[in-house]
Design an enzyme around this catalytic site. Structure first.
Site, PDB file in Angstrom:
ATOM      1  N   TYR A  76     -17.054  26.304   0.307  1.00  0.00           N
ATOM      2  CA  TYR A  76     -16.890  24.851   0.292  1.00  0.00           C
ATOM      3  C   TYR A  76     -16.021  24.374  -0.859  1.00  0.00           C
ATOM      4  O   TYR A  76     -15.399  23.322  -0.765  1.00  0.00           O
ATOM      5  CB  TYR A  76     -18.229  24.106   0.326  1.00  0.00           C
ATOM      6  CG  TYR A  76     -19.287  24.583  -0.621  1.00  0.00           C
ATOM      7  CD1 TYR A  76     -19.297  24.179  -1.936  1.00  0.00           C
ATOM      8  CD2 TYR A  76     -20.297  25.438  -0.188  1.00  0.00           C
ATOM      9  CE1 TYR A  76     -20.279  24.611  -2.804  1.00  0.00           C
ATOM     10  CE2 TYR A  76     -21.280  25.878  -1.047  1.00  0.00           C
ATOM     11  CZ  TYR A  76     -21.265  25.464  -2.366  1.00  0.00           C
ATOM     12  OH  TYR A  76     -22.229  25.899  -3.227  1.00  0.00           O
ATOM     13  N   LYS A 105     -12.610   3.630   2.752  1.00  0.00           N
ATOM     14  CA  LYS A 105     -11.512   3.024   1.986  1.00  0.00           C
ATOM     15  C   LYS A 105     -12.044   1.730   1.383  1.00  0.00           C
ATOM     16  O   LYS A 105     -12.087   0.687   2.046  1.00  0.00           O
ATOM     17  CB  LYS A 105     -10.302   2.777   2.890  1.00  0.00           C
ATOM     18  CG  LYS A 105      -9.070   2.323   2.134  1.00  0.00           C
ATOM     19  CD  LYS A 105      -7.879   2.219   3.083  1.00  0.00           C
ATOM     20  CE  LYS A 105      -6.662   1.675   2.344  1.00  0.00           C
ATOM     21  NZ  LYS A 105      -5.571   1.342   3.272  1.00  0.00           N
ATOM     22  N   ILE A 120      -6.275   5.650   7.999  1.00  0.00           N
ATOM     23  CA  ILE A 120      -7.342   6.571   7.591  1.00  0.00           C
ATOM     24  C   ILE A 120      -7.813   7.397   8.782  1.00  0.00           C
ATOM     25  O   ILE A 120      -8.316   8.502   8.604  1.00  0.00           O
ATOM     26  CB  ILE A 120      -8.507   5.846   6.869  1.00  0.00           C
ATOM     27  CG1 ILE A 120      -9.123   4.740   7.714  1.00  0.00           C
ATOM     28  CG2 ILE A 120      -8.042   5.313   5.523  1.00  0.00           C
ATOM     29  CD1 ILE A 120     -10.342   4.070   7.074  1.00  0.00           C
ATOM     30  N   GLU A 121      -7.607   6.888   9.995  1.00  0.00           N
ATOM     31  CA  GLU A 121      -7.935   7.660  11.186  1.00  0.00           C
ATOM     32  C   GLU A 121      -7.094   8.940  11.253  1.00  0.00           C
ATOM     33  O   GLU A 121      -7.596  10.011  11.623  1.00  0.00           O
ATOM     34  CB  GLU A 121      -7.696   6.821  12.451  1.00  0.00           C
ATOM     35  CG  GLU A 121      -8.631   5.640  12.602  1.00  0.00           C
ATOM     36  CD  GLU A 121      -8.153   4.361  11.916  1.00  0.00           C
ATOM     37  OE1 GLU A 121      -8.658   3.283  12.277  1.00  0.00           O
ATOM     38  OE2 GLU A 121      -7.280   4.420  11.003  1.00  0.00           O
ATOM     39  N   GLU A 157       0.815  -1.215   0.000  1.00  0.00           N
ATOM     40  CA  GLU A 157       0.000   0.000   0.000  1.00  0.00           C
ATOM     41  C   GLU A 157       0.852   1.269   0.000  1.00  0.00           C
ATOM     42  O   GLU A 157       0.356   2.354  -0.289  1.00  0.00           O
ATOM     43  CB  GLU A 157      -0.911   0.031   1.239  1.00  0.00           C
ATOM     44  CG  GLU A 157      -1.969  -1.044   1.247  1.00  0.00           C
ATOM     45  CD  GLU A 157      -2.813  -0.979   2.500  1.00  0.00           C
ATOM     46  OE1 GLU A 157      -4.040  -0.796   2.361  1.00  0.00           O
ATOM     47  OE2 GLU A 157      -2.255  -1.114   3.611  1.00  0.00           O
TER      48      GLU A 157
END
Length: 115
Positions: free
Chosen positions: A53, A98, A72-73, A21
């Site tokens: 935005y 993910k 991802i945290e 990864e």
């Protein structure tokens, strides 16, 4: 509390803990729920009274392009920091999906932060 939602933003980033990864970009999907008082903007119709935005979207794209997080945290935490750096925001919920995190399932992390 009023909210702005930015949902389904596809991003490509290097993320993950496995060696395979770390060498290639992967797709993640970002959903943002931004807490903000929109009363003034609703009456004024002026961008100055809210947050842009499209600017937030660009910051998230840049975060993904420049980041090499393992988790991802951690990505979600940095995204929340960016949202909360805006004076007008009072809180946010960041959801990172993910799709290829597991061989059998999609993984999703939801992080909630407030000022």
């Amino acid at each position: 509390m009023d909210k702005i939602f930015i949902t389904g933003l596809p991003l490509s980033t290097v993320i993950g803990t496995r060696p395979e990864e770390r060498d290639l970009q992967q797709k993640i999907i970002l959903d943002l729920e931004i807490d903000i008082d929109l009363e003034k903007a609703a009456g004024s119709d002026d961008l100055f009274d809210t947050i842009d935005y499209s600017e937030i979207e660009e910051k998230m794209v840049k975060l993904a392009e420049e980041s090499h997080f393992y988790l991802i945290e951690a990505f979600a935490g940095k995204a929340a920091d960016i949202i909360l750096s805006y004076e007008k925001t009072t809180g946010c919920t960041v959801t990172i999906t993910k799709p290829n995190a597991s061989h059998r399932a999609t993984v999703k992390v939801v992080l909630r932060r407030e000022k």
